[in-house]
Design a protein around this motif. Structure first.
Motif, PDB file in Angstrom:
ATOM      1  N   ALA A 310       0.892  -1.264  -0.039  1.00  0.00           N
ATOM      2  CA  ALA A 310      -0.037  -0.026   0.138  1.00  0.00           C
ATOM      3  C   ALA A 310       1.008   1.412  -0.107  1.00  0.00           C
ATOM      4  N   ILE A 311       1.901   1.136   0.573  1.00  0.00           N
ATOM      5  CA  ILE A 311       2.924   2.526   0.892  1.00  0.00           C
ATOM      6  C   ILE A 311       3.636   2.620  -0.460  1.00  0.00           C
ATOM      7  N   ALA A 312       4.064   1.484  -1.279  1.00  0.00           N
ATOM      8  CA  ALA A 312       4.621   1.855  -2.348  1.00  0.00           C
ATOM      9  C   ALA A 312       3.743   2.013  -3.507  1.00  0.00           C
ATOM     10  N   GLU A 313       2.574   1.528  -3.543  1.00  0.00           N
ATOM     11  CA  GLU A 313       1.567   2.051  -4.529  1.00  0.00           C
ATOM     12  C   GLU A 313       1.117   3.671  -4.076  1.00  0.00           C
ATOM     13  N   ASP A 314       1.062   3.883  -3.100  1.00  0.00           N
ATOM     14  CA  ASP A 314       0.477   5.337  -2.771  1.00  0.00           C
ATOM     15  C   ASP A 314       1.777   6.225  -3.355  1.00  0.00           C
ATOM     16  N   ILE A 315       3.028   6.054  -2.717  1.00  0.00           N
ATOM     17  CA  ILE A 315       3.883   6.784  -3.187  1.00  0.00           C
ATOM     18  C   ILE A 315       4.193   6.940  -4.813  1.00  0.00           C
ATOM     19  N   SER A 316       3.907   5.715  -5.464  1.00  0.00           N
ATOM     20  CA  SER A 316       4.147   5.947  -6.872  1.00  0.00           C
ATOM     21  C   SER A 316       3.229   6.706  -7.662  1.00  0.00           C
ATOM     22  N   ARG A 317       1.955   7.067  -6.838  1.00  0.00           N
ATOM     23  CA  ARG A 317       1.199   7.961  -7.700  1.00  0.00           C
ATOM     24  C   ARG A 317       1.746   9.236  -8.123  1.00  0.00           C
ATOM     25  N   SER A 318       1.428   9.841  -9.215  1.00  0.00           N
ATOM     26  CA  SER A 318       2.006  10.900  -9.771  1.00  0.00           C
ATOM     27  C   SER A 318       1.793  12.150  -8.957  1.00  0.00           C
ATOM     28  N   ILE A 319       2.919  13.018  -8.698  1.00  0.00           N
ATOM     29  CA  ILE A 319       2.624  14.312  -7.781  1.00  0.00           C
ATOM     30  C   ILE A 319       2.426  15.528  -8.627  1.00  0.00           C
ATOM     31  N   ARG A 320       1.440  16.353  -8.623  1.00  0.00           N
ATOM     32  CA  ARG A 320       1.395  17.541  -9.213  1.00  0.00           C
ATOM     33  C   ARG A 320       1.845  18.728  -8.360  1.00  0.00           C
ATOM     34  N   ILE A 321       2.993  19.412  -8.933  1.00  0.00           N
ATOM     35  CA  ILE A 321       3.384  20.699  -8.266  1.00  0.00           C
ATOM     36  C   ILE A 321       3.296  21.650  -9.421  1.00  0.00           C
ATOM     37  N   ASP A 322       2.699  22.944  -8.985  1.00  0.00           N
ATOM     38  CA  ASP A 322       2.747  23.950  -9.980  1.00  0.00           C
ATOM     39  C   ASP A 322       2.436  23.300 -11.546  1.00  0.00           C
ATOM     40  N   GLN A 323       1.334  22.669 -11.591  1.00  0.00           N
ATOM     41  CA  GLN A 323       1.116  22.193 -12.734  1.00  0.00           C
ATOM     42  C   GLN A 323       2.056  21.196 -13.472  1.00  0.00           C
ATOM     43  N   ARG A 324       2.907  20.893 -12.557  1.00  0.00           N
ATOM     44  CA  ARG A 324       3.864  19.973 -13.087  1.00  0.00           C
ATOM     45  C   ARG A 324       3.563  18.413 -12.618  1.00  0.00           C
ATOM     46  N   ARG A 325       3.658  17.619 -13.568  1.00  0.00           N
ATOM     47  CA  ARG A 325       3.494  16.272 -13.125  1.00  0.00           C
ATOM     48  C   ARG A 325       4.967  15.464 -12.803  1.00  0.00           C
ATOM     49  N   ILE A 326       4.960  15.119 -11.601  1.00  0.00           N
ATOM     50  CA  ILE A 326       6.605  14.464 -11.213  1.00  0.00           C
ATOM     51  C   ILE A 326       5.952  13.027 -10.540  1.00  0.00           C
ATOM     52  N   ASP A 327       6.623  12.255 -11.375  1.00  0.00           N
ATOM     53  CA  ASP A 327       6.500  10.434 -10.990  1.00  0.00           C
ATOM     54  C   ASP A 327       7.550  10.280 -10.247  1.00  0.00           C
ATOM     55  N   ILE A 328       7.229   9.603  -9.137  1.00  0.00           N
ATOM     56  CA  ILE A 328       8.483   9.149  -8.034  1.00  0.00           C
ATOM     57  C   ILE A 328       8.390   7.689  -7.757  1.00  0.00           C
ATOM     58  N   ALA A 329       8.847   6.989  -7.891  1.00  0.00           N
ATOM     59  CA  ALA A 329       9.150   5.695  -7.154  1.00  0.00           C
ATOM     60  C   ALA A 329      10.068   5.376  -6.089  1.00  0.00           C
ATOM     61  N   THR A 330       9.834   4.245  -5.468  1.00  0.00           N
ATOM     62  CA  THR A 330      10.698   4.203  -4.185  1.00  0.00           C
ATOM     63  C   THR A 330      11.386   2.495  -4.213  1.00  0.00           C
ATOM     64  N   SER A 331      12.295   2.376  -3.683  1.00  0.00           N
ATOM     65  CA  SER A 331      12.853   1.296  -3.156  1.00  0.00           C
ATOM     66  C   SER A 331      12.643   0.980  -1.838  1.00  0.00           C
ATOM     67  N   MET A 332      12.411  -0.246  -1.394  1.00  0.00           N
ATOM     68  CA  MET A 332      11.935  -0.410   0.214  1.00  0.00           C
ATOM     69  C   MET A 332      12.667  -1.662   0.740  1.00  0.00           C
ATOM     70  N   GLY A 333      13.184  -1.540   1.796  1.00  0.00           N
ATOM     71  CA  GLY A 333      13.687  -2.669   2.696  1.00  0.00           C
ATOM     72  C   GLY A 333      12.574  -2.880   4.018  1.00  0.00           C
ATOM     73  N   VAL A 334      12.504  -3.999   4.200  1.00  0.00           N
ATOM     74  CA  VAL A 334      11.487  -4.277   5.282  1.00  0.00           C
ATOM     75  C   VAL A 334      12.107  -5.444   6.230  1.00  0.00           C
ATOM     76  N   ALA A 335      11.973  -5.143   7.353  1.00  0.00           N
ATOM     77  CA  ALA A 335      12.547  -5.915   8.520  1.00  0.00           C
ATOM     78  C   ALA A 335      11.573  -6.328   9.659  1.00  0.00           C
ATOM     79  N   LEU A 336      11.426  -7.304  10.223  1.00  0.00           N
ATOM     80  CA  LEU A 336      10.586  -7.754  11.104  1.00  0.00           C
ATOM     81  C   LEU A 336      11.055  -8.006  12.572  1.00  0.00           C
ATOM     82  N   LEU A 337      10.698  -7.592  13.650  1.00  0.00           N
ATOM     83  CA  LEU A 337      11.080  -7.949  15.134  1.00  0.00           C
ATOM     84  C   LEU A 337      10.051  -8.514  15.761  1.00  0.00           C
TER      85      LEU A 337
END
Length: 639
Positions: A310-337
Motif C-alpha cells: 500500500a505504501i509503495a503504490e501510494d508513493i508511486s502515484r504522480s505528484i502535481r506541483i505547479d502544474q508539473r507532473r512528477i513521477d516518483i518511485a521508491t525502493s523499500m527494505g522491510v525487516a520484522l522484529l
C-alpha cells in the motif's frame, strides 16, 4: 474562587503553588500537636466547660486535619488543584479560628494568668508561623492569621483593661506586617514557579523541535530513536514490529532539474502519503535526504506485506506541483522484529540491508530481509558508507604502474591506480570497492579525486612522461565532467596532452551524444584517449574508427591468461598490425616474464605493462624510477 495573586498564569502554576501546602508534613504535625496540647492544657487547668469544649474541638480538628493532609499529600498529583486548595483551606480556617477563640476566651473569662499567656502565645506564634508556611496561597495564610488575631483583639477591647487594649492595637500592626511579608513571599514563590514552568515549556518545545524534521514535519533521527524505544516497550508479546525503510528512486534528478524548493515539496507530499498509510501509533520519520522510515506494530508477515504494498503504490502515484507532473518511485527494505532482529539496532541493520538489496536488484521494488543476504552484501554496504569519507581520512592513495617502451625500455607513461588502506580492514583491493563506488555513484567523487591527485604528481615528472587515468562511464555522464577534468589539470599545472583517459568498451553501449560531446571537448584541448581491455566485452572496430583513440590496451587475458597461446598470439598480431596502420600505440598488459615481453614485442606491440617491469608504486618511488632512468641515460651518453 478568587485568591490573592489570582493572576496565576495557568492551572499548572496554580497546582505547583497548591502543592507547596502539602510539601511539609512535619511542620504541620508540629503545629497540630502544639495546638492540641495547648487546648487540652487549658481545658484541664480551667475546668471551664466552654474553654474545655473549644480545647477538645481544637485537638480533634487538628487530628482530622492531619489525617486528611497525609492522604492528600501522598496523592496530590491525582487531584484537581482547586479541590486540594479547598480541603486545605477548610481545615486551616477551622483550626486557626479555634486557636483564636481559645485565646480570646482565656482573656475574656479571666482564668489564671499562666493559661492566658499559654493560649495567647501559642495562637499568635501559630498564626505568624503559618503565614510564612502557607505563603504560596496568600488568602489562606492571611485568613488564618485574621482568624487568630481578630478574636484576641476583640476580647482585649472587651476586657476594658489598658494592657489588653494595647495588645489589641499591637495585633493590628502585627497583622499588617505579617500580611506584607506573606504577600512578598508569595510573589517571589509565584515568579520562581512561573519561570520554572516557562523554562520547562521551552525545553519541551526545543525537545520537540529537535526531534522533528523541518521540511516534512515527520520525526527526524533523534525523534525516531525516541519513539522506537517506546514502541518496543509497549509491544505485546504476540505482536511484531515492522520497519519499512524507503529510498526515493532518482530523487536527485528532481532537485537537479526542478530545484530544491520543488524537491522539498515532493518530500512533504511523500511524508503526507506515508502518514495516511501508516497505522495509528506508528512512527513515521524522515531519516535523511530522500530516505524515510515507517515503524508499525503488525500481527504477522502477511500484514506487513500488505502495508508495504500500500505504501509503495501510494508513493508511486504522480505528484502535481505547479502544474508539473512528477513521477516518483521508491525502493523499500522491510525487516520484522523479532524475526530479523531482537533489538532496535539489529532491526535497523536488517531493514537497511534489505533496502540495499532492493536498490542493487534494480530499484522500484520491495525487498524483505532474509538470511540469504550474505556477509558479502554487508561488506559492500560497509564499503559504500566508508568510501565516502575515506578521502577525507587520507585512507586512499594513488600508486603508479609504469608503461614501458618495448623498443627502448624507457618509461613512457604511468597508469594511476587507487589503493585503499583501511585502518581496521587493511588494504582493500580495487575490485572490492570500485564496483561498489560505481553502483552508488561515489565513483564520480572518487574519480575526480584520483585525476586531481595523479595530475599533481605527473606535473613533477619530465615533460615526455604522460599520465594514464581510468575513466568510469558514470564519471562521463556526470554534469560538467569534462570541465572537472580540465579544472584538475589547470590546478595541477599539467598540460592536457600529458593526460590519457582510459575507457572501456562498455562506455559506448548507449552511444549517446553525451559521450561524443565529452570526448570531443577534451580532445579539442589535447587530452588523449585509450581503449582499455580491448578484446573483452563488447569489442567493436566501430569504436576504433569513430573515436580519436591514440592507444589500444590488449587485455591481459591474451598475454598471461589461462587461454594464452597460438590463437591469442594471432589476435595480438592482428591488433598490432591495425595499430601500426592507424599510427596507434598497442599496449600489452599483464607482462610477467621475459618470454612474454619478447613474444608481444615480436607480435608488434609497442608498449608493455606488468610486474615484469614494476608493480604499482607510490609517487615518490615513481619519481625515483624516472630519476634512475635519467641517470642511466646520462651515463650511457657520456660513455
Amino acid at each position: 474562587m478568587k485568591h490573592f495573586g489570582g493572576n496565576d498564569r495557568d492551572d499548572d502554576v496554580r497546582l505547583k503553588l497548591v502543592e507547596t501546602l502539602y510539601n511539609q508534613p512535619t511542620s504541620l504535625m508540629m503545629a497540630v500537636l502544639t495546638g492540641a496540647m495547648g487546648g487540652i492544657t487549658a481545658a484541664i487547668a480551667t475546668q471551664n466547660p466552654v474553654i474545655t469544649a473549644v480545647g477538645v474541638a481544637l485537638a480533634l480538628t487538628g487530628i482530622v486535619r492531619f489525617v486528611l493532609y497525609y492522604r492528600m499529600h501522598r496523592n496530590a498529583l491525582d487531584h484537581d488543584a482547586r479541590k486540594l486548595e479547598r480541603i486545605f483551606e477548610a481545615g486551616a480556617y477551622a483550626f486557626a479560628g479555634l486557636c483564636g477563640l481559645l485565646a480570646a476566651l482565656t482573656i475574656y473569662l479571666h482564668p489564671p494568668g499562666a493559661i492566658q499567656v499559654l493560649t495567647v502565645s501559642l495562637s499568635l506564634v501559630y498564626g505568624v508561623g503559618i503565614s510564612a508556611r502557607n505563603a504560596a496561597r496568600p488568602l489562606i495564610a492571611t485568613g488564618q492569621l485574621l482568624l487568630v488575631c481578630l478574636p484576641i483583639a476583640i476580647a482585649g477591647l472587651l476586657a476594658q483593661d489598658i494592657v489588653y487594649a494595647i495588645l489589641s492595637a499591637l495585633l493590628v500592626l502585627v497583622f499588617a506586617a505579617v500580611v506584607s511579608v506573606t504577600l512578598n513571599l508569595f510573589r517571589i514563590l509565584r515568579d520562581q514557579i512561573t519561570a520554572a514552568e516557562v523554562s520547562a515549556r521551552m525545553a519541551d518545545n526545543m525537545r520537540r523541535l529537535a526531534r522533528t524534521d523541518v521540511v516534512t514535519g515527520l520525526l527526524n533521527r533523534a525523534g525516531l530513536n525516541h519513539d522506537l524505544v517506546e514502541l518496543l516497550m509497549a509491544l505485546p508479546e504476540e505482536r511484531m514490529l515492522a520497519m519499512f525503510w524507503l529510498d526515493l528512486d532518482k530523487f536527485k534528478e528532481v532537485n537537479d532539474t526542478l530545484g530544491h524548493p520543488v524537491g522539498d515539496r515532493v518530500l512533504a507530499e511523500v511524508a503526507a502519503r506515508l502518514r495516511a498509510q501508516a497505522p495509528d501509533k506508528a512512527a513515521v520519520a524522515r531519516f535523511g535526504g530522500d530516505e524515510f522510515i515507517v515503524v508499525a506494530e503488525v500481527g504477522d508477515r502477511f500484514e506487513s506485506e500488505r502495508l508495504a504494498r500500500a505504501i509503495a503504490e501510494d508513493i508511486s502515484r504522480s505528484i502535481r506541483i505547479d502544474q508539473r507532473r512528477i513521477d516518483i518511485a521508491t525502493s523499500m527494505g522491510v525487516a520484522l522484529l523479532p524475526n530479523d532482529g531482537h533489538d532496535i539496532d539489529t532491526l535497523m541493520q536488517s531493514a537497511d540491508l534489505a533496502l540495499y538489496h532492493a536498490k542493487v536488484g534494480g530499484r522500484n521494488q520491495v525487498c524483505f530481509f532474509d538470511t540469504a543476504m550474505t556477509r558479502d552484501l554487508v561488506r559492500r554496504k560497509e564499503i559504500e558508507v566508508e568510501l565516502r569519507s575515506a578521502i577525507q581520512r587520507d585512507e586512499l592513495s594513488i600508486f603508479f604502474q609504469p608503461i614501458v617502451d618495448l623498443e627502448t625500455g624507457r618509461i613512457r607513461s604511468f597508469e594511476a591506480l587507487v589503493r585503499w588502506f583501511h585502518p581496521e580492514k587493511g588494504e582493500l583491493r580495487p575490485d572490492e570497492f570500485i564496483p561498489v563506488a560505481e553502483e552508488t555513484g561515489a565513483i564520480i567523487t572518487l574519480g575526480n579525486w584520483i585525476t586531481a591527485q595523479a595530475a599533481k604528481a605527473c606535473a613533477q615528472w619530465p615533460e615526455d612522461v604522460t599520465l594514464a587515468v581510468n575513466l568510469s562511464p558514470m564519471q562521463l555522464r556526470a554534469p560538467g565532467a569534462a570541465l572537472g577534468i580540465l579544472t584538475a589539470l589547470r590546478d595541477a599545472g599539467l598540460a592536457p596532452h600529458r593526460l590519457e583517459l582510459e575507457v572501456t568498451e562498455s562506455l559506448f553501449l548507449d552511444d549517446s551524444a553525451d559521450t561524443v560531446r565529452f570526448i570531443d571537448e577534451l580532445s579539442a584541448e589535447g587530452v588523449r584517449f585509450a581503449l582499455d581491455d580491448f578484446g573483452t566485452g563488447y569489442s567493436s572496430l566501430h569504436y576504433v574508427n569513430k573515436y580519436p583513440f591514440k592507444k589500444i590496451k590488449v587485455d591481459r587475458s591474451f598475454v598471461s591468461g589461462p587461454n594464452a597461446g597460438r590463437k591469442s598470439d594471432a589476435i595480438i598480431r592482428a591488433v598490432a598490425g591495425m595499430g601500426s596502420t592507424l599510427d596507434m600505440d598497442i599496449v600489452a598488459e599483464g607482462l610477467e616474464t621475459i618470454e612474454q615481453v619478447q613474444a608481444v614485442k615480436a607480435a608488434g606491440c609497442t608498449l608493455g605493462q606488468g610486474y615484469y617491469f614494476s608493480r604499482a608504486v607510490p609517487d615518490y618511488l615513481a619519481a625515483m624510477l624516472l630519476a634512475q632512468e635519467r641517470e642511466r641515460d646520462e651515463k650511457a651518453r657520456r660513455a
